[in-house]
Design a protein around this motif. Structure first.
Motif, PDB file in Angstrom:
ATOM      1  N   PHE A 112       0.791  -1.232   0.000  1.00  0.00           N
ATOM      2  CA  PHE A 112       0.000   0.000   0.000  1.00  0.00           C
ATOM      3  C   PHE A 112       0.827   1.288   0.000  1.00  0.00           C
ATOM      4  O   PHE A 112       0.340   2.329   0.429  1.00  0.00           O
ATOM      5  CB  PHE A 112      -1.017  -0.027   1.161  1.00  0.00           C
ATOM      6  CG  PHE A 112      -2.200  -0.890   0.805  1.00  0.00           C
ATOM      7  CD1 PHE A 112      -3.148  -0.435  -0.086  1.00  0.00           C
ATOM      8  CD2 PHE A 112      -2.315  -2.168   1.303  1.00  0.00           C
ATOM      9  CE1 PHE A 112      -4.212  -1.226  -0.476  1.00  0.00           C
ATOM     10  CE2 PHE A 112      -3.376  -2.986   0.924  1.00  0.00           C
ATOM     11  CZ  PHE A 112      -4.330  -2.510   0.032  1.00  0.00           C
ATOM     12  N   HIS A 113       2.055   1.211  -0.530  1.00  0.00           N
ATOM     13  CA  HIS A 113       2.853   2.445  -0.686  1.00  0.00           C
ATOM     14  C   HIS A 113       4.116   2.085  -1.457  1.00  0.00           C
ATOM     15  O   HIS A 113       5.056   1.520  -0.894  1.00  0.00           O
ATOM     16  CB  HIS A 113       3.219   3.007   0.695  1.00  0.00           C
ATOM     17  CG  HIS A 113       3.991   4.302   0.635  1.00  0.00           C
ATOM     18  ND1 HIS A 113       3.705   5.363   1.471  1.00  0.00           N
ATOM     19  CD2 HIS A 113       5.030   4.707  -0.131  1.00  0.00           C
ATOM     20  CE1 HIS A 113       4.539   6.359   1.217  1.00  0.00           C
ATOM     21  NE2 HIS A 113       5.362   5.983   0.249  1.00  0.00           N
ATOM     22  N   VAL A 114       4.129   2.411  -2.730  1.00  0.00           N
ATOM     23  CA  VAL A 114       5.321   2.060  -3.504  1.00  0.00           C
ATOM     24  C   VAL A 114       5.607   3.148  -4.543  1.00  0.00           C
ATOM     25  O   VAL A 114       4.690   3.767  -5.085  1.00  0.00           O
ATOM     26  CB  VAL A 114       5.156   0.662  -4.149  1.00  0.00           C
ATOM     27  CG1 VAL A 114       3.997   0.604  -5.122  1.00  0.00           C
ATOM     28  CG2 VAL A 114       6.438   0.184  -4.825  1.00  0.00           C
ATOM     29  N   HIS A 115       6.908   3.390  -4.772  1.00  0.00           N
ATOM     30  CA  HIS A 115       7.346   4.368  -5.770  1.00  0.00           C
ATOM     31  C   HIS A 115       7.829   3.606  -6.999  1.00  0.00           C
ATOM     32  O   HIS A 115       8.811   2.859  -6.909  1.00  0.00           O
ATOM     33  CB  HIS A 115       8.487   5.225  -5.211  1.00  0.00           C
ATOM     34  CG  HIS A 115       8.072   6.043  -4.028  1.00  0.00           C
ATOM     35  ND1 HIS A 115       7.614   7.332  -4.147  1.00  0.00           N
ATOM     36  CD2 HIS A 115       7.998   5.729  -2.709  1.00  0.00           C
ATOM     37  CE1 HIS A 115       7.300   7.798  -2.946  1.00  0.00           C
ATOM     38  NE2 HIS A 115       7.514   6.853  -2.049  1.00  0.00           N
ATOM     39  N   LEU A 116       7.122   3.800  -8.116  1.00  0.00           N
ATOM     40  CA  LEU A 116       7.494   3.051  -9.328  1.00  0.00           C
ATOM     41  C   LEU A 116       8.150   3.941 -10.375  1.00  0.00           C
ATOM     42  O   LEU A 116       8.507   3.460 -11.456  1.00  0.00           O
ATOM     43  CB  LEU A 116       6.269   2.313  -9.879  1.00  0.00           C
ATOM     44  CG  LEU A 116       5.750   1.221  -8.923  1.00  0.00           C
ATOM     45  CD1 LEU A 116       4.469   0.592  -9.455  1.00  0.00           C
ATOM     46  CD2 LEU A 116       6.809   0.151  -8.666  1.00  0.00           C
ATOM     47  N   THR A 155       5.434  -0.607   1.576  1.00  0.00           N
ATOM     48  CA  THR A 155       6.903  -0.757   1.632  1.00  0.00           C
ATOM     49  C   THR A 155       7.655   0.558   1.549  1.00  0.00           C
ATOM     50  O   THR A 155       8.779   0.657   1.997  1.00  0.00           O
ATOM     51  CB  THR A 155       7.429  -1.634   0.478  1.00  0.00           C
ATOM     52  OG1 THR A 155       7.116  -0.968  -0.759  1.00  0.00           O
ATOM     53  CG2 THR A 155       6.840  -3.027   0.526  1.00  0.00           C
ATOM     54  N   ASP A 156       7.029   1.582   0.919  1.00  0.00           N
ATOM     55  CA  ASP A 156       7.776   2.792   0.573  1.00  0.00           C
ATOM     56  C   ASP A 156       9.034   2.431  -0.213  1.00  0.00           C
ATOM     57  O   ASP A 156      10.057   3.107  -0.109  1.00  0.00           O
ATOM     58  CB  ASP A 156       8.130   3.627   1.813  1.00  0.00           C
ATOM     59  CG  ASP A 156       8.525   5.048   1.451  1.00  0.00           C
ATOM     60  OD1 ASP A 156       8.228   5.497   0.322  1.00  0.00           O
ATOM     61  OD2 ASP A 156       9.142   5.728   2.300  1.00  0.00           O
ATOM     62  N   SER A 157       8.953   1.353  -0.984  1.00  0.00           N
ATOM     63  CA  SER A 157      10.088   0.997  -1.823  1.00  0.00           C
ATOM     64  C   SER A 157      10.380   2.189  -2.731  1.00  0.00           C
ATOM     65  O   SER A 157       9.509   2.652  -3.462  1.00  0.00           O
ATOM     66  CB  SER A 157       9.741  -0.235  -2.660  1.00  0.00           C
ATOM     67  OG  SER A 157      10.801  -0.502  -3.550  1.00  0.00           O
TER      68      SER A 157
HETATM   69 ZN    ZN Z   1       7.025   7.093  -0.109  1.00  0.00          ZN
END
Ligand code: ZN
Ligand code: DOR
Length: 356
Positions: A15-19, A245-247
């Motif tokens: 529920f949180h990822v930077h692509l 993840t805030d990946s």
């Molecule tokens: Zn983030």
């Protein structure tokens, strides 16, 4: 009692990822599909930021081409261009949320907000449309008020309380919590307030990022007692705390450039679940993995009702107790045609669990 050697869980959600965009997007997006993720909740901090329904839908289409079958949930970037009308339109188009970055606190946050009250008409429209407000919960550093990256999250919590009091029906997610104070505050608020937790904040404390660029992210990992609070809330299976993840991949050269370590830890790889199983087991919460990655977030976001996943992604993911070494890097060719790479979290380290 015999040791568990295999695990099967419904395909998880991040529920949180930077692509990202461009070449980096093309390099990292297929990896999240290979991680077994069913739903990816995508952050809008591109250059320029994603501020309209059209932009979000165009971005979604690109991502779908790179990772067919993944359920991409899109967000808009909270900024002065965002109007209540645009919110209504976005909600109809299936855009799931709006992300708020306080100005200047992290990567691409120059267009971030300075005061929340200006946005109350937007929040009202979001509440009416049942869209989710995603908060980067840090206030900007201000030495004259003794505010720095160590207490920036704790100082932000008053804004969370105020927003929840003003919009009790608005679903709000405090993103990537790092402190005991944040955990306690979210717990104390109503059922419309939830919280994401990252793999890296379950793993690291200050000592691990000071002097280690690949562990530097915003908000920074804090004290051991803060990490213990994040672990504790997972151990107790609190339904308003789930994986985001805030990946945040950055090219290696930007992470390692002298004097300018950019913020972000890259966990959105096929080793995402192995990272999680390994760290949860380490703090005695392996049996909490399923709720944390495949249950609580799905319920909070009303996925079945509002954003049903394509049938193909409702798979079962199997893990086995078998060691795997994290790769040193993932190579790609950047937008300038140069050889580049991104370094995954815990590069070179051995994890106890792997994908079966
Ligand atoms: Zn983030
Ligand atoms: O460490 C971070 N990196 N924190 C954020 O909030 C943004 C992210 C990024 O986009 O690189």
């Amino acid at each position: 009692m015999s040791e568990i050697t295999t695990l099967s869980i419904p395909a998880p959600d991040d529920f949180h990822v930077h692509l990202r965009q461009g070449a980096l997007m093309r390099a990292v997006t297929p990896l999240i599909r290979d991680s077994g993720i069913a739903t990816a909740y995508v952050m809008p901090n591109l250059k320029p930021p994603v501020t309209t329904t059209e932009q979000a839908l165009a971005y979604k289409k690109q991502l779908e081409e790179l990772a067919p079958g993944v359920n991409f949930l899109m967000t808009l970037y909270l900024s002065p261009e965002l109007t209540p009308e645009e919110i209504k339109k976005a909600a109809k188009a299936g855009i799931a949320g709006v992300k708020s970055y306080p100005r200047g606190v992290t990567t691409n946050s120059d267009s971030g907000i300075e005061s929340y009250e200006t946005y109350y008409p937007v929040f009202r429209a979001m509440e009416e449309s049942d869209m989710v407000l995603n908060l980067h919960g840090e206030v900007p550093s201000d030495p004259s008020s003794d505010i720095c990256i160590m207490n920036a999250e704790e100082k932000f919590l008053t804004h969370l309380r105020t927003l929840h009091a003003a919009f009790p029906k608005l679903r709000i997610v405090l993103e990537h919590a790092t402190t005991q104070a944040a955990v306690e505050t979210v717990k104390s608020l109503g059922d419309t307030v939830a919280c994401t937790i990252t793999v890296h904040h379950l793993t690291l404390t200050v000592d691990d990022w000071a002097g280690q660029a690949h562990h530097f992210c915003k908000p920074v990992a804090k004290f051991p007692h803060d990490r213990a609070a994040l672990r504790g809330v997972i151990r107790e299976a609190h339904p308003r705390f789930f994986l985001g993840t805030d990946s945040a991949p950055h090219p290696r050269k930007n992470k390692e450039a002298a004097g300018t370590a950019v913020a972000g830890v890259f966990t959105g790889t096929p080793l995402l679940l192995p990272y999680l199983a390994s760290v949860l087991e380490e703090f005695g919460a392996l049996e909490r993995l399923e709720g944390f990655v495949s249950g609580f977030g799905r319920r909070f976001y009303k996925l079945e009702e509002r954003h049903p996943a394509p049938v193909a992604t409702r798979a079962v993911i199997r893990l086995k107790r078998s060691e795997v070494v994290v790769p040193q890097e993932y190579g790609f060719v950047d937008d300038e045609g140069e050889k580049s790479s991104v370094v995954p979290f815990l590069a070179g380290k051995t994890l106890r669990w792997s994908l079966a």
